[in-house]
Design a protein around this motif. Structure first.
Motif, PDB file in Angstrom:
ATOM      1  N   ILE A 135    -156.174  48.977  -0.247  1.00  0.00           N
ATOM      2  CA  ILE A 135    -157.199  50.060  -1.096  1.00  0.00           C
ATOM      3  C   ILE A 135    -156.889  51.283  -0.388  1.00  0.00           C
ATOM      4  CG2 ILE A 135    -159.802  50.409  -1.298  1.00  0.00           C
ATOM      5  CD1 ILE A 135    -158.967  48.014  -2.798  1.00  0.00           C
ATOM      6  N   LYS A 136    -156.585  51.324   0.794  1.00  0.00           N
ATOM      7  CA  LYS A 136    -156.393  52.599   1.658  1.00  0.00           C
ATOM      8  C   LYS A 136    -155.214  52.393   2.679  1.00  0.00           C
ATOM      9  CE  LYS A 136    -158.842  55.341   4.894  1.00  0.00           C
ATOM     10  NZ  LYS A 136    -159.961  55.525   5.738  1.00  0.00           N
ATOM     11  N   GLY A 137    -154.511  53.425   3.035  1.00  0.00           N
ATOM     12  CA  GLY A 137    -153.402  53.327   3.964  1.00  0.00           C
ATOM     13  C   GLY A 137    -152.054  52.733   3.553  1.00  0.00           C
ATOM     14  N   LYS A 138    -151.194  52.404   4.668  1.00  0.00           N
ATOM     15  CA  LYS A 138    -149.953  51.870   4.234  1.00  0.00           C
ATOM     16  C   LYS A 138    -149.659  50.666   5.199  1.00  0.00           C
ATOM     17  CE  LYS A 138    -146.246  54.452   5.910  1.00  0.00           C
ATOM     18  NZ  LYS A 138    -145.384  55.421   6.187  1.00  0.00           N
ATOM     19  N   LEU A 139    -149.350  49.708   4.464  1.00  0.00           N
ATOM     20  CA  LEU A 139    -149.222  48.183   5.262  1.00  0.00           C
ATOM     21  C   LEU A 139    -147.826  47.788   4.941  1.00  0.00           C
ATOM     22  CD1 LEU A 139    -152.273  46.146   4.500  1.00  0.00           C
ATOM     23  CD2 LEU A 139    -152.028  47.595   6.489  1.00  0.00           C
ATOM     24  N   LEU A 140    -147.332  47.299   5.920  1.00  0.00           N
ATOM     25  CA  LEU A 140    -146.006  46.491   5.875  1.00  0.00           C
ATOM     26  C   LEU A 140    -146.444  44.998   5.964  1.00  0.00           C
ATOM     27  CD1 LEU A 140    -142.920  46.003   5.932  1.00  0.00           C
ATOM     28  CD2 LEU A 140    -142.956  45.989   8.432  1.00  0.00           C
ATOM     29  N   VAL A 141    -145.911  44.409   4.896  1.00  0.00           N
ATOM     30  CA  VAL A 141    -146.464  42.825   4.888  1.00  0.00           C
ATOM     31  C   VAL A 141    -145.280  42.013   4.446  1.00  0.00           C
ATOM     32  CG1 VAL A 141    -148.912  43.557   3.978  1.00  0.00           C
ATOM     33  CG2 VAL A 141    -147.164  43.011   2.251  1.00  0.00           C
ATOM     34  N   GLY A 142    -145.248  40.763   4.704  1.00  0.00           N
ATOM     35  CA  GLY A 142    -144.376  39.868   4.345  1.00  0.00           C
ATOM     36  C   GLY A 142    -144.285  38.597   4.737  1.00  0.00           C
ATOM     37  N   PHE A 143    -143.474  37.761   4.346  1.00  0.00           N
ATOM     38  CA  PHE A 143    -143.411  36.325   4.486  1.00  0.00           C
ATOM     39  C   PHE A 143    -141.969  35.784   4.916  1.00  0.00           C
ATOM     40  CE2 PHE A 143    -143.220  36.173   0.024  1.00  0.00           C
ATOM     41  CZ  PHE A 143    -142.330  35.338  -0.171  1.00  0.00           C
ATOM     42  N   VAL A 144    -141.774  34.686   5.535  1.00  0.00           N
ATOM     43  CA  VAL A 144    -140.330  34.076   5.721  1.00  0.00           C
ATOM     44  C   VAL A 144    -140.516  32.781   4.991  1.00  0.00           C
ATOM     45  CG1 VAL A 144    -138.767  33.358   7.411  1.00  0.00           C
ATOM     46  CG2 VAL A 144    -140.465  35.179   7.904  1.00  0.00           C
ATOM     47  N   SER A 145    -139.294  32.715   4.066  1.00  0.00           N
ATOM     48  CA  SER A 145    -139.180  31.617   3.443  1.00  0.00           C
ATOM     49  C   SER A 145    -138.730  30.151   4.165  1.00  0.00           C
ATOM     50  CB  SER A 145    -137.929  31.841   2.364  1.00  0.00           C
ATOM     51  OG  SER A 145    -136.776  31.816   2.791  1.00  0.00           O
ATOM     52  N   SER A 146    -138.685  29.087   3.707  1.00  0.00           N
ATOM     53  CA  SER A 146    -138.433  27.969   4.294  1.00  0.00           C
ATOM     54  C   SER A 146    -137.190  27.885   4.582  1.00  0.00           C
ATOM     55  CB  SER A 146    -139.140  26.769   3.621  1.00  0.00           C
ATOM     56  OG  SER A 146    -138.113  26.814   2.366  1.00  0.00           O
ATOM     57  N   ASN A 147    -136.866  26.677   5.280  1.00  0.00           N
ATOM     58  CA  ASN A 147    -135.326  26.504   5.639  1.00  0.00           C
ATOM     59  C   ASN A 147    -134.211  26.398   4.296  1.00  0.00           C
ATOM     60  OD1 ASN A 147    -136.689  24.306   5.341  1.00  0.00           O
ATOM     61  ND2 ASN A 147    -135.113  23.007   6.461  1.00  0.00           N
ATOM     62  N   ASP A 148    -135.212  25.744   3.257  1.00  0.00           N
ATOM     63  CA  ASP A 148    -134.529  25.495   1.744  1.00  0.00           C
ATOM     64  C   ASP A 148    -133.804  26.874   1.439  1.00  0.00           C
ATOM     65  OD1 ASP A 148    -135.221  22.971   1.862  1.00  0.00           O
ATOM     66  OD2 ASP A 148    -136.727  23.445   0.757  1.00  0.00           O
ATOM     67  N   TYR A 149    -134.516  27.981   2.063  1.00  0.00           N
ATOM     68  CA  TYR A 149    -133.958  29.474   1.501  1.00  0.00           C
ATOM     69  C   TYR A 149    -133.459  30.140   2.661  1.00  0.00           C
ATOM     70  CZ  TYR A 149    -136.175  27.772  -2.796  1.00  0.00           C
ATOM     71  OH  TYR A 149    -136.344  26.966  -4.089  1.00  0.00           O
ATOM     72  N   ASN A 150    -132.883  29.693   3.796  1.00  0.00           N
ATOM     73  CA  ASN A 150    -132.320  30.435   4.776  1.00  0.00           C
ATOM     74  C   ASN A 150    -133.126  31.224   5.522  1.00  0.00           C
ATOM     75  OD1 ASN A 150    -129.957  28.985   4.217  1.00  0.00           O
ATOM     76  ND2 ASN A 150    -129.742  30.411   2.589  1.00  0.00           N
TER      77      ASN A 150
END
Length: 148
Positions: free
Chosen positions: A42-57
């Protein structure tokens, strides 16, 4: 957010919350074992993320989000959210479960009760045993540390 602290969520199959971030604020790496999550800035600047499983290294999928941007975190994968801006940030987070669960990676690994043997953690994470002991104190300061 779950039916234990918001009874009105019971049987809805969804949860939603406003998340306020101070500059530099973050939600550390964690897992929702029972739900995917979508986040809308809604406001500001975010860095977001996720790490895939071992199936996708263990691939990191991340993005800098600005107001109006949306990002989806798949169920059960390690994810994070961080305010990388100089001002406060506001986001709306929604999960596809009334009880998504929340497992903090650091708390689970270094703050478990009883503690995981420090020698195991040192070997698993290629850390000096003294670093493991330090992390144990950080994540579980009131507990006794396992002697090795």
């Amino acid at each position: 957010m779950n039916p234990a602290n918001i009874p009105g969520l019971n049987t809805l199959g969804v949860g939603i919350a406003r998340i306020d971030f101070a500059p530099g604020g973050l939600i550390p790496p964690h897992i929702h074992p029972r739900a995917s999550e979508i986040i809308l800035v809604i406001k500001g600047k975010l860095l977001v993320g996720f790490v895939s499983s071992n199936d996708y290294n263990y691939t990191l999928f991340s993005k800098i989000l600005y107001p109006g941007d949306v990002f989806v975190h798949p169920i059960g994968l390690v994810q994070f959210h961080a305010n990388i801006g100089k001002t406060n940030a506001v986001a709306i987070g929604a999960v596809g479960s009334q009880n998504p669960g929340y497992i903090s990676v650091g708390d689970a690994v270094f703050g478990s009760k009883p503690p995981i043997d420090p020698k195991i953690l040192a070997k698993a994470f290629a850390l000096d045993i003294n670093i493991v002991r330090y992390l144990r104190k950080v994540f579980s300061p009131q507990d006794d540390i396992v002697n090795d």
